[in-house]
Design a protein around this motif. Structure first.
Motif, PDB file in Angstrom:
ATOM      1  N   LEU A  81       0.819  -1.207   0.000  1.00  0.00           N
ATOM      2  CA  LEU A  81       0.000   0.000   0.000  1.00  0.00           C
ATOM      3  C   LEU A  81       0.855   1.260   0.000  1.00  0.00           C
ATOM      4  CD1 LEU A  81      -2.873  -1.042   2.396  1.00  0.00           C
ATOM      5  CD2 LEU A  81      -3.001  -0.669  -0.059  1.00  0.00           C
ATOM      6  N   VAL A  82       1.967   1.237   0.725  1.00  0.00           N
ATOM      7  CA  VAL A  82       2.873   2.389   0.721  1.00  0.00           C
ATOM      8  C   VAL A  82       3.402   2.617  -0.688  1.00  0.00           C
ATOM      9  CG1 VAL A  82       5.137   3.184   1.511  1.00  0.00           C
ATOM     10  CG2 VAL A  82       3.501   2.263   3.147  1.00  0.00           C
ATOM     11  N   ARG A  83       3.717   1.551  -1.387  1.00  0.00           N
ATOM     12  CA  ARG A  83       4.197   1.647  -2.767  1.00  0.00           C
ATOM     13  C   ARG A  83       3.116   2.263  -3.657  1.00  0.00           C
ATOM     14  NH1 ARG A  83       3.620  -1.879  -7.135  1.00  0.00           N
ATOM     15  NH2 ARG A  83       5.211  -1.597  -8.715  1.00  0.00           N
ATOM     16  N   ILE A  84       1.875   1.818  -3.502  1.00  0.00           N
ATOM     17  CA  ILE A  84       0.772   2.358  -4.299  1.00  0.00           C
ATOM     18  C   ILE A  84       0.585   3.843  -4.016  1.00  0.00           C
ATOM     19  CG2 ILE A  84      -1.734   2.290  -4.591  1.00  0.00           C
ATOM     20  CD1 ILE A  84      -1.542  -0.760  -4.175  1.00  0.00           C
ATOM     21  N   VAL A  85       0.622   4.219  -2.744  1.00  0.00           N
ATOM     22  CA  VAL A  85       0.445   5.624  -2.371  1.00  0.00           C
ATOM     23  C   VAL A  85       1.560   6.483  -2.969  1.00  0.00           C
ATOM     24  CG1 VAL A  85       0.543   7.217  -0.409  1.00  0.00           C
ATOM     25  CG2 VAL A  85      -0.901   5.186  -0.298  1.00  0.00           C
ATOM     26  N   LEU A  86       2.787   6.025  -2.896  1.00  0.00           N
ATOM     27  CA  LEU A  86       3.903   6.790  -3.467  1.00  0.00           C
ATOM     28  C   LEU A  86       3.745   6.962  -4.970  1.00  0.00           C
ATOM     29  CD1 LEU A  86       6.950   5.374  -1.481  1.00  0.00           C
ATOM     30  CD2 LEU A  86       5.908   7.637  -1.291  1.00  0.00           C
ATOM     31  N   ILE A  87       3.352   5.912  -5.661  1.00  0.00           N
ATOM     32  CA  ILE A  87       3.162   5.997  -7.105  1.00  0.00           C
ATOM     33  C   ILE A  87       2.036   6.978  -7.442  1.00  0.00           C
ATOM     34  CG2 ILE A  87       2.382   4.697  -9.134  1.00  0.00           C
ATOM     35  CD1 ILE A  87       3.951   2.295  -7.976  1.00  0.00           C
ATOM     36  N   LYS A  88       0.940   6.918  -6.687  1.00  0.00           N
ATOM     37  CA  LYS A  88      -0.178   7.829  -6.951  1.00  0.00           C
ATOM     38  C   LYS A  88       0.224   9.278  -6.676  1.00  0.00           C
ATOM     39  CE  LYS A  88      -4.459   6.727  -5.928  1.00  0.00           C
ATOM     40  NZ  LYS A  88      -5.179   6.646  -7.200  1.00  0.00           N
ATOM     41  N   TRP A  89       0.975   9.531  -5.613  1.00  0.00           N
ATOM     42  CA  TRP A  89       1.400  10.902  -5.307  1.00  0.00           C
ATOM     43  C   TRP A  89       2.341  11.434  -6.386  1.00  0.00           C
ATOM     44  CZ3 TRP A  89       2.394  10.229   0.614  1.00  0.00           C
ATOM     45  CH2 TRP A  89       1.215  10.496   1.308  1.00  0.00           C
ATOM     46  N   VAL A  90       3.272  10.619  -6.818  1.00  0.00           N
ATOM     47  CA  VAL A  90       4.196  11.061  -7.862  1.00  0.00           C
ATOM     48  C   VAL A  90       3.427  11.343  -9.150  1.00  0.00           C
ATOM     49  CG1 VAL A  90       6.088  10.299  -9.356  1.00  0.00           C
ATOM     50  CG2 VAL A  90       6.240   9.962  -6.887  1.00  0.00           C
ATOM     51  N   ASP A  91       2.500  10.455  -9.508  1.00  0.00           N
ATOM     52  CA  ASP A  91       1.707  10.662 -10.719  1.00  0.00           C
ATOM     53  C   ASP A  91       0.897  11.955 -10.625  1.00  0.00           C
ATOM     54  OD1 ASP A  91       0.536   9.804 -13.273  1.00  0.00           O
ATOM     55  OD2 ASP A  91      -1.293   9.576 -12.086  1.00  0.00           O
ATOM     56  N   LYS A  92       0.315  12.214  -9.468  1.00  0.00           N
ATOM     57  CA  LYS A  92      -0.468  13.438  -9.287  1.00  0.00           C
ATOM     58  C   LYS A  92       0.422  14.674  -9.402  1.00  0.00           C
ATOM     59  CE  LYS A  92      -3.712  15.658  -6.189  1.00  0.00           C
ATOM     60  NZ  LYS A  92      -4.447  15.569  -4.935  1.00  0.00           N
ATOM     61  N   ALA A  93       1.617  14.612  -8.825  1.00  0.00           N
ATOM     62  CA  ALA A  93       2.542  15.744  -8.904  1.00  0.00           C
ATOM     63  C   ALA A  93       2.972  16.002 -10.345  1.00  0.00           C
ATOM     64  CB  ALA A  93       3.763  15.482  -8.023  1.00  0.00           C
ATOM     65  N   VAL A  94       3.240  14.941 -11.085  1.00  0.00           N
ATOM     66  CA  VAL A  94       3.647  15.104 -12.486  1.00  0.00           C
ATOM     67  C   VAL A  94       2.504  15.691 -13.305  1.00  0.00           C
ATOM     68  CG1 VAL A  94       4.265  13.809 -14.574  1.00  0.00           C
ATOM     69  CG2 VAL A  94       5.408  13.318 -12.413  1.00  0.00           C
ATOM     70  N   ARG A  95       1.296  15.203 -13.083  1.00  0.00           N
ATOM     71  CA  ARG A  95       0.149  15.738 -13.823  1.00  0.00           C
ATOM     72  C   ARG A  95      -0.092  17.203 -13.488  1.00  0.00           C
ATOM     73  NH1 ARG A  95      -4.585  11.354 -14.579  1.00  0.00           N
ATOM     74  NH2 ARG A  95      -3.266   9.595 -15.162  1.00  0.00           N
ATOM     75  N   ASN A  96       0.038  17.582 -12.214  1.00  0.00           N
ATOM     76  CA  ASN A  96      -0.145  18.982 -11.818  1.00  0.00           C
ATOM     77  C   ASN A  96       0.918  19.865 -12.453  1.00  0.00           C
ATOM     78  OD1 ASN A  96      -2.407  18.453 -10.320  1.00  0.00           O
ATOM     79  ND2 ASN A  96      -1.319  18.332  -8.381  1.00  0.00           N
ATOM     80  N   ARG A  97       2.148  19.388 -12.502  1.00  0.00           N
ATOM     81  CA  ARG A  97       3.239  20.163 -13.102  1.00  0.00           C
ATOM     82  C   ARG A  97       2.980  20.370 -14.592  1.00  0.00           C
ATOM     83  NH1 ARG A  97       8.603  17.558 -12.008  1.00  0.00           N
ATOM     84  NH2 ARG A  97       8.105  18.234  -9.912  1.00  0.00           N
ATOM     85  N   ARG A  98       2.520  19.327 -15.291  1.00  0.00           N
ATOM     86  CA  ARG A  98       2.209  19.453 -16.717  1.00  0.00           C
ATOM     87  C   ARG A  98       1.050  20.420 -16.937  1.00  0.00           C
ATOM     88  NH1 ARG A  98       2.401  13.150 -18.499  1.00  0.00           N
ATOM     89  NH2 ARG A  98       4.659  12.916 -18.394  1.00  0.00           N
TER      90      ARG A  98
END
Length: 105
Positions: free
Chosen positions: A83-100
């Motif tokens: 679950l920690v791995r899933i949360v980290l992946i989702k946070w990184v994906d959200k940050a990348v999408r926000n930056r774009r």
């Protein structure tokens, strides 16, 4: 060798390219429809799974002398690690999408 009926599978998706474009013939129509309807794991589901994983760990610590305690501890820890791995992946994906989105708009 039999010819492949391309009309049977409907219009091709725009994002298909290269080796992926040729992979459709190995999957049934049912599998393709399921993959198209796949939805990402929601935060509420992650929280529920996290609560269950922590409950397993807590139960193993509350009853350390029981036979199930080591198994509950290991299962809860592995579950929590995934679950920690899933949360980290989702946070990184959200940050990348926000930056774009900020760059484009």
């Amino acid at each position: 060798m039999t010819p492949i009926n391309n009309d049977r599978h409907g219009p091709r998706q725009r994002q298909d390219a290269g080796r992926v474009a040729r992979a459709w013939r190995w999957f049934s129509g049912r599998t393709i429809r399921r993959a198209e309807r796949y939805r990402d794991l929601e935060w509420s589901a992650i929280v529920r799974h996290g609560g269950a994983a922590l409950a397993l760990i807590l139960v193993s610590r509350l009853f350390p002398a029981e036979g199930f305690a080591p198994f509950a501890l290991v299962a809860g820890a592995i579950w929590a690690a995934f679950l920690v791995r899933i949360v980290l992946i989702k946070w990184v994906d959200k940050a990348v999408r926000n930056r774009r989105a900020r760059r484009e708009g």
